[in-house]
Scaffold this motif. Structure first.
Motif, mmCIF file in Angstrom:
data_model
loop_
_atom_site.group_PDB
_atom_site.id
_atom_site.type_symbol
_atom_site.label_atom_id
_atom_site.label_comp_id
_atom_site.label_asym_id
_atom_site.label_seq_id
_atom_site.Cartn_x
_atom_site.Cartn_y
_atom_site.Cartn_z
ATOM 1 N N ASN A 1 42.655 58.869 64.715
ATOM 2 C CA ASN A 1 44.004 59.024 65.266
ATOM 3 C C ASN A 1 44.023 58.821 66.774
ATOM 4 O O ASN A 1 44.935 58.185 67.302
ATOM 5 C CB ASN A 1 44.576 60.402 64.910
ATOM 6 N N ARG A 2 43.018 59.358 67.466
ATOM 7 C CA ARG A 2 42.940 59.145 68.916
ATOM 8 C C ARG A 2 42.805 57.662 69.227
ATOM 9 O O ARG A 2 43.448 57.139 70.140
ATOM 10 C CB ARG A 2 41.747 59.912 69.515
ATOM 11 N N GLU A 3 41.961 56.987 68.472
ATOM 12 C CA GLU A 3 41.768 55.555 68.691
ATOM 13 C C GLU A 3 43.036 54.768 68.380
ATOM 14 O O GLU A 3 43.364 53.813 69.080
ATOM 15 C CB GLU A 3 40.605 55.035 67.857
ATOM 16 N N SER A 4 43.747 55.164 67.358
ATOM 17 C CA SER A 4 44.993 54.475 67.009
ATOM 18 C C SER A 4 46.009 54.607 68.136
ATOM 19 O O SER A 4 46.672 53.629 68.500
ATOM 20 C CB SER A 4 45.592 55.058 65.725
ATOM 21 N N TYR A 5 46.122 55.806 68.677
ATOM 22 C CA TYR A 5 47.044 56.019 69.789
ATOM 23 C C TYR A 5 46.617 55.164 70.987
ATOM 24 O O TYR A 5 47.448 54.492 71.603
ATOM 25 C CB TYR A 5 47.086 57.498 70.173
ATOM 26 N N HIS A 6 45.325 55.187 71.291
ATOM 27 C CA HIS A 6 44.814 54.401 72.417
ATOM 28 C C HIS A 6 45.077 52.909 72.190
ATOM 29 O O HIS A 6 45.473 52.191 73.110
ATOM 30 C CB HIS A 6 43.318 54.676 72.595
ATOM 31 N N MET A 7 44.890 52.453 70.983
ATOM 32 C CA MET A 7 45.107 51.046 70.685
ATOM 33 C C MET A 7 46.580 50.686 70.861
ATOM 34 O O MET A 7 46.900 49.612 71.390
ATOM 35 C CB MET A 7 44.640 50.701 69.272
ATOM 36 N N GLN A 8 47.491 51.560 70.455
ATOM 37 C CA GLN A 8 48.916 51.284 70.645
ATOM 38 C C GLN A 8 49.254 51.149 72.129
ATOM 39 O O GLN A 8 50.032 50.279 72.518
ATOM 40 C CB GLN A 8 49.770 52.396 70.016
ATOM 41 N N GLU A 9 48.648 51.996 72.940
ATOM 42 C CA GLU A 9 48.860 51.909 74.380
ATOM 43 C C GLU A 9 48.311 50.586 74.937
ATOM 44 O O GLU A 9 48.936 49.948 75.778
ATOM 45 C CB GLU A 9 48.201 53.096 75.099
ATOM 46 N N LEU A 10 47.151 50.190 74.448
ATOM 47 C CA LEU A 10 46.557 48.925 74.889
ATOM 48 C C LEU A 10 47.410 47.732 74.475
ATOM 49 O O LEU A 10 47.555 46.767 75.223
ATOM 50 C CB LEU A 10 45.141 48.767 74.324
ATOM 51 N N ILE A 11 47.976 47.799 73.294
ATOM 52 C CA ILE A 11 48.827 46.701 72.820
ATOM 53 C C ILE A 11 50.048 46.558 73.727
ATOM 54 O O ILE A 11 50.427 45.440 74.103
ATOM 55 C CB ILE A 11 49.230 46.918 71.343
ATOM 56 N N LYS A 12 50.635 47.686 74.103
ATOM 57 C CA LYS A 12 51.776 47.631 75.028
ATOM 58 C C LYS A 12 51.353 46.995 76.355
ATOM 59 O O LYS A 12 52.055 46.150 76.905
ATOM 60 C CB LYS A 12 52.306 49.045 75.298
ATOM 61 N N GLU A 13 50.196 47.416 76.843
ATOM 62 C CA GLU A 13 49.691 46.873 78.105
ATOM 63 C C GLU A 13 49.375 45.383 77.966
ATOM 64 O O GLU A 13 49.654 44.587 78.865
ATOM 65 C CB GLU A 13 48.446 47.656 78.534
ATOM 66 N N TYR A 14 48.799 45.003 76.833
ATOM 67 C CA TYR A 14 48.455 43.600 76.601
ATOM 68 C C TYR A 14 49.719 42.729 76.592
ATOM 69 O O TYR A 14 49.732 41.630 77.133
ATOM 70 C CB TYR A 14 47.694 43.441 75.286
ATOM 71 N N LYS A 15 50.790 43.244 75.995
ATOM 72 C CA LYS A 15 52.041 42.483 75.950
ATOM 73 C C LYS A 15 52.560 42.205 77.354
ATOM 74 O O LYS A 15 53.175 41.171 77.599
ATOM 75 C CB LYS A 15 53.089 43.233 75.133
ATOM 76 N N ASP A 16 52.293 43.134 78.262
ATOM 77 C CA ASP A 16 52.735 42.957 79.647
ATOM 78 C C ASP A 16 51.815 42.025 80.436
ATOM 79 O O ASP A 16 52.273 41.228 81.239
ATOM 80 C CB ASP A 16 52.806 44.309 80.376
ATOM 81 N N ASN A 17 50.510 42.129 80.211
ATOM 82 C CA ASN A 17 49.537 41.427 81.055
ATOM 83 C C ASN A 17 48.805 40.273 80.383
ATOM 84 O O ASN A 17 48.266 39.411 81.065
ATOM 85 C CB ASN A 17 48.471 42.414 81.559
#
Length: 70
Positions: free
Chosen positions: A17-33
């Protein structure tokens, strides 16, 4: 014996679950950068989650075996 498997599964789910949350945050960041480093980190997390899923399944199987033996 049952508690051992239950505790292990609980810990594995928490990690996942921690990794899933972290991955969602990374996906948002990836969409921006659209950073390759972020993309690679996402892939790494996905691979680790596959391993965690296998471990969770093994623990579930052991738990079911333990319960059926009782």
């Amino acid at each position: 014996m049952k508690n051992k498997h239950t505790d292990k599964m609980t810990e594995l789910f928490k990690i996942r679950n921690r990794e899933s949350y972290h991955m969602q945050e990374l996906i948002k960041e990836y969409k921006d950068n659209e950073s390759n480093v972020i993309y690679m980190e996402i892939l790494t997390i996905e691979e680790h989650q596959k391993i965690l899923d296998e471990e969770i399944q093994e623990e579930m199987n052991e738990l079911q075996k333990t319960e059926s033996d009782s």
